[in-house]
Design an enzyme around this catalytic site. Sequence first.
Site, short mmCIF file in Angstrom:
data_model
loop_
_atom_site.label_atom_id
_atom_site.label_comp_id
_atom_site.label_asym_id
_atom_site.label_seq_id
_atom_site.Cartn_x
_atom_site.Cartn_y
_atom_site.Cartn_z
N HIS A 143 0.85 -1.19 0.00
CA HIS A 143 0.00 0.00 0.00
C HIS A 143 0.89 1.23 0.00
O HIS A 143 1.78 1.38 0.84
CB HIS A 143 -0.90 0.01 1.24
CG HIS A 143 -1.75 1.24 1.37
ND1 HIS A 143 -2.76 1.54 0.48
CD2 HIS A 143 -1.71 2.25 2.26
CE1 HIS A 143 -3.32 2.68 0.84
NE2 HIS A 143 -2.70 3.13 1.92
N ASP A 182 -2.03 3.88 -4.52
CA ASP A 182 -2.80 3.00 -3.64
C ASP A 182 -2.16 1.62 -3.51
O ASP A 182 -1.67 1.26 -2.45
CB ASP A 182 -4.25 2.87 -4.10
CG ASP A 182 -5.10 2.19 -3.04
OD1 ASP A 182 -4.85 2.42 -1.85
OD2 ASP A 182 -6.02 1.42 -3.41
N ARG A 248 17.88 13.72 12.71
CA ARG A 248 18.18 15.13 12.43
C ARG A 248 19.54 15.31 11.77
O ARG A 248 19.89 16.42 11.38
CB ARG A 248 18.13 15.95 13.73
CG ARG A 248 16.77 15.92 14.39
CD ARG A 248 16.72 16.83 15.60
NE ARG A 248 16.93 18.23 15.24
CZ ARG A 248 16.96 19.23 16.14
NH1 ARG A 248 16.80 18.96 17.43
NH2 ARG A 248 17.17 20.47 15.75
#
Length: 320
Positions: A143, A182, A248
């Site tokens: 998906h 999808d 980060r």
Amino acid sequence: MSVPGINVSNILKDHPELGLKLIAGENGLQNRIHSSEINRPGLSLTGFYESFAHDRIQIFGKGEWAYITSKEGEDMEKLAADFFHFHLNCIIFTHGNVPPPIFVEYCDRLNIPLLGSDVSTHKFITLISQILDRSLAPRTMRHGVLIEVFGIGILLSGKSGVGKSETALELIERGHRLVADDMVEIRRLSESYLIGTCSDLLRHHMEIRGLGILNIKDIFGIGSVRDHKLIELIIHLEEWTDEKEFDRTGLENRTEEVLGVNIPLIKLPVRPGRNIPIIVETAAMNQRLKKLGKNAAAEFSQKLNIYLQQGKVERNPPQN
């Protein structure tokens, strides 16, 4: 993960480049091929059937054809009886060579498709090997949205409603190309790379909440879509939470295993005000640089370590 088969009838009907025609064994056209490898049974025809790969497509080239047509009478009957003693799924004669009548009789009786082609053996094996590799490659469904950004195939994943399709839509508007929305069909065509594509039913379509189903090719043009793409990066969209720490520095080399292949993974936090499409574009360009051997995060870390060793950066700067 599944390894599907392919019917002999599909090979016969869907691939005119092979130049195949049915000679005998019509009732066996639904036989399934499960191996992407083919077999030339020259050695077996001489009587050596140890390790005979009978479950593969049997290709009779000039050498095999010359050998069996040199046999007559009882020798030919024994050769055919021994060969057809095994369960065979398909036999193909190349170079336009005509199978002997006894092969036609056995194939009709045992429901083994007997096919002929005017294509040379070498070219035929090259073509059918490519077809079988594509058709029988291990595959899975995921998906998400697969999109090409600056030449990099990126699989956008995440929970339903997180903004995958909306992100992809803005990327398409910025000139990038949609592969699948999808449901993405992923195939492993080698030990090191994956190809993503879309079903014929969903191809070029996208669902946007509030708008419904859109045909991306009709709206943005043929240049906005493509049928398949190598998957080189997975970006997992997650809702921003203060409780969770996100990378980060870029020094974490995260990957996700798909069909046994490790694909680079980025977990990207989503919240109002963040321009996710621009971040995805930047991630694509950064991934392209990494492929060329240039890793900005690693280079910065190396420079910082050198500065620290030389005492040019204070380890514990004073607090104001």
